[in-house]
Design a protein around this motif. Structure first.
Motif, PDB file in Angstrom:
ATOM      1  N   ASN A 119      52.723  26.464  -1.474  1.00 12.92           N
ATOM      2  CA  ASN A 119      53.716  25.375  -1.082  1.00 12.92           C
ATOM      3  C   ASN A 119      53.545  25.316   0.407  1.00 12.92           C
ATOM      4  OD1 ASN A 119      55.823  23.641  -0.493  1.00 12.92           O
ATOM      5  ND2 ASN A 119      57.374  24.753  -1.655  1.00 12.92           N
ATOM      6  N   VAL A 120      52.781  24.457   0.736  1.00 15.17           N
ATOM      7  CA  VAL A 120      52.647  24.115   2.402  1.00 15.17           C
ATOM      8  C   VAL A 120      53.481  23.092   2.920  1.00 15.17           C
ATOM      9  CG1 VAL A 120      50.265  24.908   2.471  1.00 15.17           C
ATOM     10  CG2 VAL A 120      50.663  22.616   1.838  1.00 15.17           C
ATOM     11  N   THR A 121      54.529  22.672   2.146  1.00 10.72           N
ATOM     12  CA  THR A 121      55.560  21.588   2.637  1.00 10.72           C
ATOM     13  C   THR A 121      56.242  22.322   3.931  1.00 10.72           C
ATOM     14  OG1 THR A 121      55.852  21.164   0.212  1.00 10.72           O
ATOM     15  CG2 THR A 121      57.639  20.278   1.964  1.00 10.72           C
ATOM     16  N   ASN A 336      53.272  26.085  13.715  1.00 10.50           N
ATOM     17  CA  ASN A 336      53.779  26.049  12.484  1.00 10.50           C
ATOM     18  C   ASN A 336      52.775  27.010  11.640  1.00 10.50           C
ATOM     19  OD1 ASN A 336      54.897  25.479   9.865  1.00 10.50           O
ATOM     20  ND2 ASN A 336      54.173  23.346   9.727  1.00 10.50           N
ATOM     21  N   GLU A 337      53.363  28.307  11.377  1.00 14.69           N
ATOM     22  CA  GLU A 337      52.584  29.331  10.812  1.00 14.69           C
ATOM     23  C   GLU A 337      53.130  29.679   9.162  1.00 14.69           C
ATOM     24  OE1 GLU A 337      50.755  33.528  12.320  1.00 14.69           O
ATOM     25  OE2 GLU A 337      53.130  33.103  12.702  1.00 14.69           O
ATOM     26  N   MET A 338      52.392  29.794   8.175  1.00 15.50           N
ATOM     27  CA  MET A 338      52.650  30.005   7.069  1.00 15.50           C
ATOM     28  C   MET A 338      51.685  31.084   6.371  1.00 15.50           C
ATOM     29  SD  MET A 338      53.247  26.304   5.487  1.00 15.50           S
ATOM     30  CE  MET A 338      52.813  24.767   6.560  1.00 15.50           C
ATOM     31  N   LYS A 339      52.317  31.984   5.900  1.00 15.92           N
ATOM     32  CA  LYS A 339      51.703  33.228   4.943  1.00 15.92           C
ATOM     33  C   LYS A 339      52.165  33.157   3.445  1.00 15.92           C
ATOM     34  CE  LYS A 339      52.115  35.827   9.365  1.00 15.92           C
ATOM     35  NZ  LYS A 339      52.596  36.854  10.064  1.00 15.92           N
ATOM     36  N   PHE A 340      51.215  33.372   2.505  1.00 11.98           N
ATOM     37  CA  PHE A 340      51.511  33.279   1.219  1.00 11.98           C
ATOM     38  C   PHE A 340      50.785  34.361   0.413  1.00 11.98           C
ATOM     39  CE2 PHE A 340      51.474  28.908   2.706  1.00 11.98           C
ATOM     40  CZ  PHE A 340      52.955  28.604   2.422  1.00 11.98           C
ATOM     41  N   GLY A 341      51.299  34.972  -0.679  1.00 14.63           N
ATOM     42  CA  GLY A 341      50.762  35.785  -1.577  1.00 14.63           C
ATOM     43  C   GLY A 341      51.112  35.527  -2.818  1.00 14.63           C
ATOM     44  N   ASP A 363      55.315  35.410  -6.662  1.00 12.84           N
ATOM     45  CA  ASP A 363      54.847  34.618  -5.365  1.00 12.84           C
ATOM     46  C   ASP A 363      55.689  34.881  -4.231  1.00 12.84           C
ATOM     47  OD1 ASP A 363      53.387  32.928  -6.561  1.00 12.84           O
ATOM     48  OD2 ASP A 363      54.992  31.277  -6.652  1.00 12.84           O
ATOM     49  N   LEU A 364      55.199  35.254  -3.054  1.00 18.30           N
ATOM     50  CA  LEU A 364      55.703  35.477  -1.663  1.00 18.30           C
ATOM     51  C   LEU A 364      55.324  34.488  -0.758  1.00 18.30           C
ATOM     52  CD1 LEU A 364      54.881  39.385  -1.605  1.00 18.30           C
ATOM     53  CD2 LEU A 364      57.024  38.442  -2.477  1.00 18.30           C
ATOM     54  N   GLY A 365      56.222  34.227  -0.015  1.00 14.52           N
ATOM     55  CA  GLY A 365      55.905  32.933   1.071  1.00 14.52           C
ATOM     56  C   GLY A 365      56.911  33.243   2.440  1.00 14.52           C
ATOM     57  N   SER A 366      56.184  33.060   3.535  1.00  9.84           N
ATOM     58  CA  SER A 366      56.710  33.112   4.867  1.00  9.84           C
ATOM     59  C   SER A 366      56.275  31.692   5.523  1.00  9.84           C
ATOM     60  CB  SER A 366      56.388  34.254   5.439  1.00  9.84           C
ATOM     61  OG  SER A 366      57.204  34.362   6.766  1.00  9.84           O
ATOM     62  N   LYS A 367      57.198  31.089   6.001  1.00 13.10           N
ATOM     63  CA  LYS A 367      57.023  29.982   6.962  1.00 13.10           C
ATOM     64  C   LYS A 367      58.096  30.026   8.269  1.00 13.10           C
ATOM     65  CE  LYS A 367      56.640  26.987   2.621  1.00 13.10           C
ATOM     66  NZ  LYS A 367      57.058  25.733   2.031  1.00 13.10           N
ATOM     67  N   GLU A 442      62.757  28.595   9.790  1.00 11.75           N
ATOM     68  CA  GLU A 442      62.006  29.757   9.196  1.00 11.75           C
ATOM     69  C   GLU A 442      62.687  29.647   7.971  1.00 11.75           C
ATOM     70  OE1 GLU A 442      61.208  33.948  10.496  1.00 11.75           O
ATOM     71  OE2 GLU A 442      62.904  33.082  11.388  1.00 11.75           O
ATOM     72  N   GLN A 443      61.573  30.146   6.842  1.00 14.17           N
ATOM     73  CA  GLN A 443      61.933  30.473   5.441  1.00 14.17           C
ATOM     74  C   GLN A 443      61.082  31.599   4.784  1.00 14.17           C
ATOM     75  OE1 GLN A 443      60.564  27.903   1.993  1.00 14.17           O
ATOM     76  NE2 GLN A 443      62.401  27.114   2.166  1.00 14.17           N
ATOM     77  N   ASN A 444      61.732  32.504   4.138  1.00 12.29           N
ATOM     78  CA  ASN A 444      61.143  33.417   3.476  1.00 12.29           C
ATOM     79  C   ASN A 444      61.461  33.400   1.855  1.00 12.29           C
ATOM     80  OD1 ASN A 444      59.603  35.336   5.777  1.00 12.29           O
ATOM     81  ND2 ASN A 444      61.664  35.012   6.660  1.00 12.29           N
ATOM     82  N   TYR A 445      60.657  33.530   1.154  1.00 11.81           N
ATOM     83  CA  TYR A 445      61.051  33.550  -0.300  1.00 11.81           C
ATOM     84  C   TYR A 445      60.224  34.254  -1.315  1.00 11.81           C
ATOM     85  CZ  TYR A 445      56.879  30.352  -0.949  1.00 11.81           C
ATOM     86  OH  TYR A 445      55.835  30.054  -0.906  1.00 11.81           O
ATOM     87  N   THR A 446      60.808  34.516  -2.302  1.00 13.38           N
ATOM     88  CA  THR A 446      60.141  35.598  -3.117  1.00 13.38           C
ATOM     89  C   THR A 446      60.452  34.918  -4.659  1.00 13.38           C
ATOM     90  OG1 THR A 446      60.370  37.814  -2.068  1.00 13.38           O
ATOM     91  CG2 THR A 446      59.806  38.076  -4.470  1.00 13.38           C
TER      92      THR A 446
END
Length: 742
Positions: A119-121, A336-341, A363-367, A442-446
């Motif tokens: 999710n690169v939104t 705009n930096e995004m990291k996903f696993g 899913d792990l994500g950090s934007k 900033e958003q971090n999700y699992t």
């Protein structure tokens, strides 16, 4: 222009090289010659591995539509905002910001942007996707628990990039010329280095101006990818996308008026020469590792990283004195930096007569988006003698009559005339410090999910049971929120025969909200419930297919801006409950020999059903951001024999009726936009090596636009007056491309 000439030289070298290789045969994936005729693929029967559902689309209990690369080529589409959405029922473009990024709306809300399953939104992105590196696009309607950690229940689109195929050397080279000084060169080289290593390289360079003065959009892309078979069961794919964009300042495509929509000539613009452009540099890296334990079990893991840097400029009206506008020019620096696993497991087992298709994953994500918005100033100033602003007059015809302005209604000048107080960005301080809380999102999700599709009656009847647990932490311009929720998913699909299925689906989604009430309380996440039913059918051995679906989505805890806010107040109020419902129909594929078609229709209705603010938002009021009726068609006939063999004729159209705007301003208005009606046509010729495309867009030269009402700040700095903004589409224009396949 220099870069395009360089790219054209590269393409010429590629063609020469390919011609010298007598042993190399054409092997284009999207088009093959079958029994002496050309067979174009407008239909995909299965999604990509990034969709995670290892199953034919006809068996999946959800409306999923795929746009193939061949359809995009026939329509000469270059970016996501450039006609892609005509291929999907109910999808439309809103607030496109002159192709800096594309906002896609469907089923009454913004569709989340995905690339290869992540999710690169973001609030200010992603950069509008260029089709040079796109293999195909997957549109998943409604909540997608198997993909989304959180997001609107409207659905998503998933960009699937081109990757090495492992075949012998093959590819394409293409040069495109078009109206408004468009020059574009592309190359796609796909080859096998060894039996275990495959490589692919996509290159693109483009210079493009506009039908409006001083607007331009230049872009360059380098996209290498490599696929390594580590063993018979393990595959590693790595890809890198480098994009460099330079375009006229954001906001230059907007036109403003107090009279209504489309009251200015299409070529009218509020911009001027000598303004610094917006520059965007995007670096995207994706690593994908797949391991097959056996024929029934497969493990996929993926790491993705996106880093986008922007040195931007934008131009907007700052205030008005009557019909006279004072423009504001702003500069911003942003990261705009995004990291996903991701890791997910697909499996298949049987317990007695019941089969189980298992999907489990994490899913792990950090934007993190940071922007320094500090550099802004008035582009125009007051005329000291008569207190009239030396600015573009909102009353175009008055300006023209008094001969004070040029043919576009602009005051002639050679650069900003009010730069007092402007200072360069202080690069000695890190961007994170300059952005601060007021410039950071900033958003971090699992997300953890489990799905079991149970098959009965030899898999003719399929029952999907799934759940996803998601935790999200957000910090949006200083407003923090934290939420977690379990969202269930239940689906039923029944194969009436091998070519026809019916399905029903219940799914949920939730959207955390970083907004605050006047009481100081934070708002609970938006929750969405989706009920959908549909019928899918393949016709004549799958050469073409149809999907008919009906849906009902309810959303709770929606918010709107507090009507008692002063211009600087950040408060919201709870709106209540909303409901979007509709019907969608899609048809695509080869109807008869040589005749390919895409047709779709959607009816959409989005209204308030329960209101906490009946005075300003009564029950039954429409929610902005959709067209009640949308219909699209694209017809292509290619002669498959005789003297005209290889000649193709195309014709397409788009209709959007009863449109509502995306109203982001403080003012409201009952003024409706005109219906949107556009027609395109094309002529092509091709053989196994060459392809020539000539397309004409907006064939009947209609004045086409999107827009909304907006509140314009008056010169007292306190009051607002209702006005309108418009973004006009291009008048009649053309593109011609020459491609070579090797």
């Amino acid at each position: 222009m220099k870069n395009v000439l360089i790219c054209a030289s590269i393409l010429g070298s590629i063609v020469t090289f390919a011609q010298e290789k007598d042993s190399i045969k054409s092997n284009n994936i999207e088009e093959v010659v079958v029994n002496g005729r050309y067979y174009k693929r407008y239909v995909e029967k299965q999604g990509s591995s990034s969709l995670r559902l290892d199953e034919a689309l006809i068996k999946i209990p959800q409306n999923i539509s795929i746009i193939t690369n061949k359809a995009l080529e026939d329509q000469q589409v270059t970016t996501l905002s450039d006609g892609v959405l005509r291929n999907v029922a109910g999808a439309q473009r809103l607030e496109h910001w002159g192709d800096m990024y594309t906002r896609v709306n469907m089923r009454g809300a913004r569709a989340a942007a995905f690339m290869n399953g992540v999710n690169v939104t973001s609030s200010w992105g992603p950069l509008s996707e260029d089709m040079s590196y796109v293999d195909h696009i997957e549109f998943i309607k409604g909540p997608s628990g198997f993909l989304m950690s959180n997001g609107e229940p409207s659905g998503i689109y998933n960009i699937v990039t081109k990757k090495p195929t492992g075949n012998a050397l093959n590819g394409t080279a293409r040069v495109t010329l078009g109206s408004f000084n468009m020059y574009r060169g592309e190359a796609d080289i796909d080859t096998k280095i060894t039996d275990k290593v495959a490589f692919r390289l996509n290159l693109m360079a483009q210079n493009k101006n506009s039908f409006r003065d001083y607007e331009f959009n230049d872009r360059y892309i380098i996209n290498p990818s490599i696929k390594v078979n580590l063993s018979d069961k393990t595959t590693l794919t790595a890809e890198y996308i480098y994009q460099k964009a330079k375009m006229s300042e954001v906001g230059s495509a907007y036109v403003y008026s107090f009279e209504g929509y489309g009251t200015k000539p299409r070529e009218y613009t509020i911009t001027d020469p000598n303004l610094d452009p917006t520059r965007v540099t995007n670096n995207t890296v994706n690593l994908n590792l797949q391991h097959k334990f056996n024929d029934s079990w497969k493990l996929t893991s993926q790491l993705s990283y996106v880093n986008e840097y922007t040195m931007g400029s934008d131009i907007w009206p700052s205030m008005f004195e009557g019909n006279y506008m004072l423009r504001g020019l702003n500069y911003w620096e942003a990261s705009n930096e995004m990291k996903f696993g991701q890791i997910f497991l697909n499996g298949y087992v049987k317990t007695g007569s019941i089969s189980h298709k298992i999907l489990a994953g994490l899913d792990l994500g950090s934007k993190k988006y940071m922007a320094d918005w500090s550099q802004s100033y008035g582009l125009d100033k007051f005329n000291e003698t008569n207190d009239i602003k030396l600015a573009p007059d909102f009353n175009y015809w008055y300006n023209l009559a008094t001969n004070n302005y040029d043919s576009n209604g602009r005051y002639p000048y050679s650069g900003p005339n009010n730069t007092a107080g402007y200072k360069p960005f202080d690069k000695s301080r890190p961007l994170s410090e300059r952005a601060g809380a007021g410039g950071t999102i900033e958003q971090n999700y699992t997300g953890l999910y489990l799905q079991d599709e149970l098959g009965f009656l030899d898999d003719a009847l399929r029952l999907t049971l799934a759940a996803r647990y998601t935790t999200v932490k957000e910090n949006s311009y200083g407003s923090k929120s934290e939420a977690n929720k379990v969202t269930p998913r239940i689906g039923v699909s029944y194969s009436i025969n091998e070519n026809m299925s019916a399905y029903a689906l219940y799914d949920q989604a939730f959207v955390p909200q970083s907004v605050i009430l006047r009481s100081g309380e934070y708002v609970k996440p938006i929750t969405g419930n989706n009920i959908e039913i549909g019928v899918k059918k393949d016709w004549f051995g799958g050469k073409w297919n149809t999907t008919l679906s009906a849906y009902n989505i309810t959303k709770n805890n929606s918010t709107v801006s507090d009507p008692t806010n002063s211009p600087s107040d950040p408060y919201s109020i709870l709106l209540g409950k909303t409901r979007v419902q509709g019907i969608e129909f899609d048809l695509k594929g080869e109807i008869t020999k040589g005749f390919n078609a895409i047709f779709n229709y959607a009816f959409t209705e989005n209204k308030i059903t329960e209101s906490n603010d009946p005075a300003n938002n009564p029950v039954g009021k429409r929610i902005p951001g959709y067209a009640k009726h949308t219909a699209n068609g694209w017809l292509n006939y290619t002669f498959t024999n005789g003297i005209l063999e290889g000649v193709g004729l195309s014709f397409g159209g788009t209709y959007m009726g009863d449109r509502s705007s995306w109203n982001w301003g403080s003012a409201t208005s009952s003024l409706n936009m005109n219906d949107y009606v556009k027609f395109d046509a094309g002529l092509s010729w091709e053989n196994t090596k060459f392809r020539v495309n000539f397309n004409v867009f907006n064939l009947f030269d209609r004045y086409l636009y999107s827009g909304s009402s907006i509140g314009f700040l008056q010169s007292d700095g306190k009051t607002y007056k209702t006005g309108y903004y418009t973004q006009a589409d291009a008048p009649r224009n053309f593109r011609i491309s020459i491609g070579y396949k090797f």
